[in-house]
Design an enzyme around this catalytic site. Structure first.
Site, PDB file in Angstrom:
ATOM      1  N   ASP A  11      26.027   6.359 -11.220  1.00  0.00           N
ATOM      2  CA  ASP A  11      25.176   5.075 -11.701  1.00  0.00           C
ATOM      3  C   ASP A  11      25.716   5.214 -13.345  1.00  0.00           C
ATOM      4  OD1 ASP A  11      23.290   3.213 -12.118  1.00  0.00           O
ATOM      5  OD2 ASP A  11      22.267   4.778 -13.311  1.00  0.00           O
ATOM      6  N   ASP A  13      24.164   3.068 -16.711  1.00  0.00           N
ATOM      7  CA  ASP A  13      23.170   3.261 -17.485  1.00  0.00           C
ATOM      8  C   ASP A  13      22.100   4.355 -17.272  1.00  0.00           C
ATOM      9  OD1 ASP A  13      24.502   0.950 -18.531  1.00  0.00           O
ATOM     10  OD2 ASP A  13      23.239  -0.220 -17.503  1.00  0.00           O
TER      11      ASP A  13
END
Length: 180
Positions: A11, A13
């Site tokens: 991922d 952020d």
């Protein structure tokens, strides 16, 4: 006999960079402590690094695809300066109702096809359970980082850890924690 490639799906952020909400300003890019070291460790162990990220700020009108791509170029350039190569960034610009927004799996399967990935030799690292949705359908081990204590990973394929570096160390079986 063909053997698929090992990868780590990441991922963006809250996993690699600080998540201050709808992250797109390249000037505000800040890597989370240990993230770059974790990426280096995974890369040195032979894993292909692939980012899969939801970017609903585009659909919400907070920033444009061009601004997000500028952010990504800046991120990739800064990582390259550290010797880290991200093979590709897959992103979903939508809010809901599509097949590419996590926890949907379209982008993971797209990466699998494009890079001939072997899910059984791959991992997912994210800061939300939806980032690890692939672990429910495929033989992929997941690492949930920065998780609140109240989140309980019921799936045996999910491990809770502090950050990307601690996940990377676990993945590669890293023993000498002093070096990184």
């Amino acid at each position: 006999m063909k053997r698929g490639v090992s990868a780590v799906f990441l991922d963006r952020d809250g996993t690699i960079n600080v998540d201050y909400g709808y992250v797109y300003e390249k000037e505000k890019l800040q890597f989370i402590d240990g993230a770059v070291q974790g990426l280096k460790l995974l890369q040195a162990a032979g894993y292909k690094l692939i980012i899969v990220t939801n970017q609903s700020g585009i659909a919400r009108g907070f920033f444009s695809i061009e601004q997000m791509e500028e952010f990504h170029k800046n991120m990739l350039d800064k990582l390259a300066e550290e010797g880290v190569v991200i093979s590709r960034i897959y992103y979903c610009p939508h809010l809901n109702g599509c097949e590419c927004r996590k926890p949907q799996l379209k982008l993971f399967y797209q990466a699998q096809k494009e890079f001939d990935l072997d899910f059984a030799k791959s991992y997912v690292i994210g800061d939300k359970l939806r980032d690890l949705a692939l672990c429910e359908k495929e033989p992929v081990k997941g690492y949930l980082i920065n998780a609140e204590k109240k989140i309980i990973a019921k799936d045996k394929n999910i491990i809770i850890c502090n950050n990307l570096l601690s996940a990377a160390k676990d993945i590669v079986g890293f023993k000498n924690h002093e070096s990184y």
